[in-house]
Design an enzyme around this catalytic site. Structure first.
Site, short mmCIF file in Angstrom:
data_model
loop_
_atom_site.label_atom_id
_atom_site.label_comp_id
_atom_site.label_asym_id
_atom_site.label_seq_id
_atom_site.Cartn_x
_atom_site.Cartn_y
_atom_site.Cartn_z
N LYS A 57 -37.65 22.54 23.79
CA LYS A 57 -36.67 23.47 23.25
C LYS A 57 -35.71 23.91 24.36
O LYS A 57 -36.08 23.89 25.53
CB LYS A 57 -37.38 24.73 22.73
N ARG A 70 -46.52 21.43 11.29
CA ARG A 70 -46.96 20.67 10.11
C ARG A 70 -48.09 19.71 10.47
O ARG A 70 -48.94 19.40 9.64
CB ARG A 70 -45.75 19.95 9.49
N1 BES Z 1 -41.99 27.13 15.63
C1 BES Z 1 -40.83 26.41 15.28
C2 BES Z 1 -40.05 27.09 14.15
C3 BES Z 1 -39.41 28.41 14.47
C4 BES Z 1 -38.10 28.44 14.90
C5 BES Z 1 -40.09 29.58 14.28
C6 BES Z 1 -37.50 29.66 15.15
C7 BES Z 1 -39.49 30.79 14.54
C8 BES Z 1 -38.20 30.83 14.96
C9 BES Z 1 -41.20 25.01 14.81
O1 BES Z 1 -42.32 24.46 15.41
C10 BES Z 1 -40.04 24.15 15.16
O2 BES Z 1 -39.78 23.98 16.31
N2 BES Z 1 -39.38 23.62 14.15
C11 BES Z 1 -38.25 22.80 14.35
C12 BES Z 1 -38.35 21.64 13.41
C13 BES Z 1 -37.39 20.53 13.70
C14 BES Z 1 -37.73 19.85 15.00
C15 BES Z 1 -37.43 19.53 12.56
C16 BES Z 1 -37.03 23.65 14.04
O3 BES Z 1 -37.06 24.47 13.13
O4 BES Z 1 -36.03 23.48 14.74
MN MN Z 2 -41.86 23.51 17.23
#
Ligand code: BES
Ligand code: MN
Ligand code: ZN
Length: 491
Positions: free
Chosen positions: A269, A343
């Protein structure tokens, strides 16, 4: 904070909260206070814009003719329902917590047919608003230090209110536990330590089983284990059981995503905001707090709570984009983005849950997608379900508790978006419908079980304070699911 109940009487010290209905209609206690304070209440109202609308309040410091620190006039508006009662208690504590007063008395003597129930709701709101996470603040400014230590709710029929409060206080304990777990940083809460926190529920009669990596390898949980393999902290799965009903009764099941820190892994990230990913175990935190609430109030239900605990880190051993893993269900998954890890964790826990417990239904909670925040902001959790009745019950419980959910679609057409050539599925869809493709992915692991998924990424944490939730970890879902269980599965 200490909560107690008493018959109505104006206190002679501390802070008092009295009710005023719309149109500046004073409650009996407000009138009484006005008399003692030589008309200070009426004069204060006249000198202000306070109308007694719900949410409005007016503070009178050191009212004449009394030894009180302060009186707060609290508006109850026209309809003083359950959620308004809780908000009133919460707002009062919000005003008083660092005011200098140590004790507050709230007098509930108007506005509701069942005043005892109203008083218990005021108490719940007050308690929920008193939460603070300040374990690590060693240099707090004196002016910020909480002063309020106790709230007495006065109501005719205090004994009845006290009885109603009993289970509600236990639910508040569950919410506080969730808020604590979610607020703790990733260097304190990691899979093993979070499992240890869950284990403390054994004191309440909850059966707690902790699965280590070896056990999960034996079960074939390649999806969950792949996420955790880049972390110095080993993964865990925790199974909690509360048996409050007859043995023959099928369990209701709750499953939580417990990513104790989500760096994104190799698909790392961006830096800004990454610290927020300590609360990526919010789903697990809620399930653990919910089990505490159910056991605490001795709910007449058989409930199982399962949490998948991993830390998602980049490392020489970490999972790569392109890797193919085999889930416990036998289905294979091609990893296209290591940041779509929640997931993968849930896939194995959901499968294990339906396979072992054959529950009446499964509700999972997860801070699963940023996309749900784009869709629904911070007001509703996303609800996805393969069962309309289940969805309706959750929606109703959401409205009743103020922890609202909004249904989103599932559809064969969205399911196609996670097809890939190399394996049975990939772990992300395309650019659109990110929360839905995530839910479609989960659906492939619940078999035929009635199931609902709550994407709580927008509601597990709040940047600003609400009447019954100070800013930070909200504990969203504990009250919702406690109510959902109480209203539908305990009769
Ligand atoms: N934990 C994150 C989702 C999240 C984002 C929670 C912001 C709280 C605040 C999740 O694991 C994630 O990173 N999801 C990605 C999915 C993408 C790579 C398809 C996302 O939402 O960007
Ligand atoms: Mn994630
Ligand atoms: Zn995540």
């Amino acid at each position: 904070m200490k909560i107690s109940f008493a018959e109505p009487a104006l206190p002679d010290k501390g802070a008092v909260v009295v009710l005023v209905a719309e149109g500046r209609k004073l409650s009996p206690a407000a009138k009484d206070l006005d008399g003692k304070a030589k008309g200070a209440v009426t004069r204060a109202i006249k000198a202000s814009r306070f109308e007694g609308e719900k949410g409005q309040s007016l503070e009178i410091v050191a009212p004449a003719g009394t030894a009180l620190d302060r009186a707060i006039l609290a508006g109850i508006g026209k309809d003083f329902g359950e959620l308004e009662q809780q908000a009133l208690g919460g707002n009062a504590v919000g005003k008083l917590i660092s005011s200098g007063s140590a004790a507050a008395t709230v007098i509930v003597d108007t506005g509701a047919r069942d005043l005892a129930a109203a008083a218990a709701n005021v108490a719940l709101g007050a308690q929920l608003a008193s939460y603070r996470f300040d374990r690590y603040r060693t240099k707090e400014e004196k002016k910020d230090k909480p002063t309020l230590k106790s709230v007495t709710v006065c109501v005719a029929g205090a004994a009845k209110a006290r009885r109603a409060w009993g289970p509600m206080g236990k639910v508040a304990d569950g919410v506080f536990f969730t808020r604590d777990l979610v607020s703790e940083p990733g260097n304190v809460i990691y899979p093993e330590s979070l499992a240890a926190e869950a284990r403390t529920l054994t004191k309440l009669g909850v059966g707690v089983e902790v699965f280590d990596v070896k056990k999960m390898e034996k079960l074939g949980m390649g999806a969950l284990l792949g996420v955790g393999q880049g972390s110095a902290h080993d993964s865990r799965m925790v199974v909690m059981r509360w048996d409050g009903a007859a043995k023959a009764k099928k369990a209701v099941a709750f499953v939580g995503k417990g990513v104790t820190f989500d760096s994104g892994g190799i698909s790392i990230k961006p830096g800004p905001g990454m610290e927020e990913m300590k609360w990526d175990m919010g789903g697990a935190g809620t399930v653990i707090g919910l089990m505490k609430a159910l056991a605490g109030r001795k709910a007449r239900v058989n409930a199982v709570g399962l949490v998948g605990l991993v830390e998602n880190m980049p490392d020489g051993k970490a999972q790569r984009p392109g890797d193919i893993v085999k889930s416990m269900s036998g289905q294979t998954i091609e990893i296209h983005n290591t940041d779509a890890e929640g997931r993968l964790v849930l896939a194995d826990v959901l499968w294990y849950c339906q396979d072992r417990f054959k529950p009446q239904f499964i509700v999972d909670l997860a801070t699963l997608t940023g996309a749900i925040v784009v869709s629904l902001g911070n007001e509703h959790a996303g609800l996805f379900s393969n069962d309309d009745k289940l969805a309706e019950k959750l929606t109703a419980a959401g409205l009743a508790t103020g922890e609202k959910v909004w249904r989103m679609p599932l559809d064969e057409a969205y399911d196609k978006l996670i097809k890939t050539d190399a394996a049975d599925m990939k772990n992300i869809g395309g650019r659109g419908a990110g929360s839905i493709t995530a839910a479609q992915f989960l659906q492939r692991f619940v078999n035929k079980t009635p199931w609902a998924h709550l994407d709580i990424a927008g509601v597990a944490w709040s940047k600003d304070a609400k009447p019954t939730a100070p800013k930070g970890a909200t504990g969203f879902g504990v009250r919702l699911l406690d109510r959902f269980a109480a209203d539908n599965y305990e009769k």
